[in-house]
Design a protein around this motif. Sequence first.
Motif, PDB file in Angstrom:
ATOM      1  N   VAL A   1     -13.471  85.805  49.882  1.00  0.00           N
ATOM      2  CA  VAL A   1     -13.809  84.880  50.622  1.00  0.00           C
ATOM      3  C   VAL A   1     -15.326  84.835  50.302  1.00  0.00           C
ATOM      4  N   GLU A   2     -16.147  85.854  49.916  1.00  0.00           N
ATOM      5  CA  GLU A   2     -17.382  85.462  49.581  1.00  0.00           C
ATOM      6  C   GLU A   2     -17.646  84.724  48.177  1.00  0.00           C
ATOM      7  N   THR A   3     -16.806  84.857  47.419  1.00  0.00           N
ATOM      8  CA  THR A   3     -16.695  84.172  46.035  1.00  0.00           C
ATOM      9  C   THR A   3     -16.505  82.590  46.493  1.00  0.00           C
ATOM     10  N   VAL A   4     -15.737  82.465  47.450  1.00  0.00           N
ATOM     11  CA  VAL A   4     -15.390  81.041  47.916  1.00  0.00           C
ATOM     12  C   VAL A   4     -16.829  80.407  48.408  1.00  0.00           C
ATOM     13  N   ARG A   5     -17.157  81.278  49.559  1.00  0.00           N
ATOM     14  CA  ARG A   5     -18.515  80.845  50.088  1.00  0.00           C
ATOM     15  C   ARG A   5     -19.589  80.540  48.950  1.00  0.00           C
ATOM     16  N   ARG A   6     -19.714  81.347  48.326  1.00  0.00           N
ATOM     17  CA  ARG A   6     -20.903  81.201  47.122  1.00  0.00           C
ATOM     18  C   ARG A   6     -20.528  79.990  46.329  1.00  0.00           C
ATOM     19  N   GLY A   7     -19.274  79.508  46.012  1.00  0.00           N
ATOM     20  CA  GLY A   7     -18.970  78.426  45.343  1.00  0.00           C
ATOM     21  C   GLY A   7     -19.295  77.142  46.343  1.00  0.00           C
ATOM     22  N   LEU A   8     -19.122  77.346  47.415  1.00  0.00           N
ATOM     23  CA  LEU A   8     -19.206  76.138  48.292  1.00  0.00           C
ATOM     24  C   LEU A   8     -20.515  75.884  48.674  1.00  0.00           C
ATOM     25  N   ALA A   9     -21.500  76.827  48.681  1.00  0.00           N
ATOM     26  CA  ALA A   9     -22.645  76.823  49.234  1.00  0.00           C
ATOM     27  C   ALA A   9     -23.690  75.651  48.572  1.00  0.00           C
ATOM     28  N   PRO A  10     -23.706  75.525  47.173  1.00  0.00           N
ATOM     29  CA  PRO A  10     -24.494  74.402  46.438  1.00  0.00           C
ATOM     30  C   PRO A  10     -24.185  72.966  46.922  1.00  0.00           C
ATOM     31  N   VAL A  11     -22.920  72.725  47.311  1.00  0.00           N
ATOM     32  CA  VAL A  11     -22.463  71.498  47.887  1.00  0.00           C
ATOM     33  C   VAL A  11     -22.301  71.089  49.269  1.00  0.00           C
ATOM     34  N   MET A  12     -22.578  72.502  50.019  1.00  0.00           N
ATOM     35  CA  MET A  12     -22.534  72.130  51.518  1.00  0.00           C
ATOM     36  C   MET A  12     -23.776  72.479  52.098  1.00  0.00           C
ATOM     37  N   GLU A  13     -24.575  73.465  51.818  1.00  0.00           N
ATOM     38  CA  GLU A  13     -25.792  73.840  52.668  1.00  0.00           C
ATOM     39  C   GLU A  13     -26.859  72.868  52.353  1.00  0.00           C
ATOM     40  N   GLY A  14     -27.475  72.644  53.628  1.00  0.00           N
ATOM     41  CA  GLY A  14     -28.397  71.450  53.642  1.00  0.00           C
ATOM     42  C   GLY A  14     -27.826  69.904  53.655  1.00  0.00           C
ATOM     43  N   ARG A  15     -26.818  69.670  53.276  1.00  0.00           N
ATOM     44  CA  ARG A  15     -25.887  68.568  53.364  1.00  0.00           C
ATOM     45  C   ARG A  15     -25.294  67.876  54.423  1.00  0.00           C
ATOM     46  N   ARG A  16     -25.216  66.652  54.542  1.00  0.00           N
ATOM     47  CA  ARG A  16     -24.439  66.114  55.550  1.00  0.00           C
ATOM     48  C   ARG A  16     -23.244  65.958  55.342  1.00  0.00           C
ATOM     49  N   ILE A  17     -22.218  65.886  56.184  1.00  0.00           N
ATOM     50  CA  ILE A  17     -21.172  65.624  56.123  1.00  0.00           C
ATOM     51  C   ILE A  17     -20.739  64.215  56.613  1.00  0.00           C
ATOM     52  N   LEU A  18     -20.550  63.361  55.514  1.00  0.00           N
ATOM     53  CA  LEU A  18     -20.534  62.021  55.581  1.00  0.00           C
ATOM     54  C   LEU A  18     -19.162  61.521  56.442  1.00  0.00           C
ATOM     55  N   ALA A  19     -18.180  62.200  55.961  1.00  0.00           N
ATOM     56  CA  ALA A  19     -16.730  62.015  56.618  1.00  0.00           C
ATOM     57  C   ALA A  19     -16.017  63.246  56.698  1.00  0.00           C
ATOM     58  N   ALA A  20     -15.217  63.254  57.690  1.00  0.00           N
ATOM     59  CA  ALA A  20     -14.302  64.180  57.739  1.00  0.00           C
ATOM     60  C   ALA A  20     -13.064  63.620  58.157  1.00  0.00           C
ATOM     61  N   GLU A  21     -11.828  64.509  57.557  1.00  0.00           N
ATOM     62  CA  GLU A  21     -10.546  63.893  57.955  1.00  0.00           C
ATOM     63  C   GLU A  21      -9.573  65.097  57.999  1.00  0.00           C
ATOM     64  N   ALA A  22      -8.972  64.904  59.279  1.00  0.00           N
ATOM     65  CA  ALA A  22      -7.969  66.020  59.242  1.00  0.00           C
ATOM     66  C   ALA A  22      -6.277  65.300  59.111  1.00  0.00           C
ATOM     67  N   ARG A  23      -5.693  65.676  58.225  1.00  0.00           N
ATOM     68  CA  ARG A  23      -4.552  65.117  57.793  1.00  0.00           C
ATOM     69  C   ARG A  23      -3.335  65.618  58.535  1.00  0.00           C
TER      70      ARG A  23
END
Length: 285
Positions: free
Chosen positions: A7-29
Amino acid sequence: MPELPEVETVRRGLAPVMEGRRILAAEARRPDLRWPLPERMAERLTGQVVTALRRRSKYILADLSGGETLIIHLGMSGRMLISTERMAPGGFHHVHPAPEKHDHVVLEMEGGARITFNDARRFGAMDLAPTAAVEAHKLLAGLGPEPLGNAFDAPWLAARLAGRRMPMKAALLDQRLIAGLGNIYVCESLWRAGVAPERPAGSVAPDRLERLVAAIRTVLEEAIAAGGSSLRDYRQADGDLGYFQHSFAVYGREGQPCRTPGCIGTVSRIVQSGRSSFFCPTCQI
């Protein structure tokens, strides 16, 4: 099921493209995973800036600018995958891959990244909670301290285990005692500390608890550095496999020689509370 290092590895992988970035669109399928998704989840996520991406136990917490936190649990087969649009050499434009059958939640991020939550078995979960009260959420309330945090040390562990007759393995898997430990890393930590998984938890001497705490920290840190352990479905956020499984000393090695220098024992397996425990009966006492 992914444990703390995965889980920590996934968090670190996501951080550069998520932290400080806006969610332009979200979709729940779909309307649910393990449990129903929160009401109007896509609407509540769209337009929010991810102010911080944290981990608590086996949960990823995305704090949002609107005062809510997205709680993510990967379950048994959940994966958070990143794709990016880019221009390849020669002018060919690589677009995001087409949605797959088990792509259940999609976040289009500022900067061009797409975050896809893929979960074939649907044992994962997502929820939204007020950031100020997220620690009181039903999934997080009652969790013990983080094993890599300052609150977890040998004196604290000794106090919590005093008088307990439950097996040491079961005690370490109790999330109310220590948050985030799972079967794989408990087996490996007990082996490094020379503690038998069946030993009554309250009978372990203070010096051996010091060794155990140090072993837990070292095993988790090494596993995070290796990208976690890939067994069955686990992938890092970039789709790569973790490789700590190649360093297992006892887990999954039943019948093989113990790797403790000078030990002539053989790795054994027993079942405790429905889970396999791997250990060396010669050097773990």
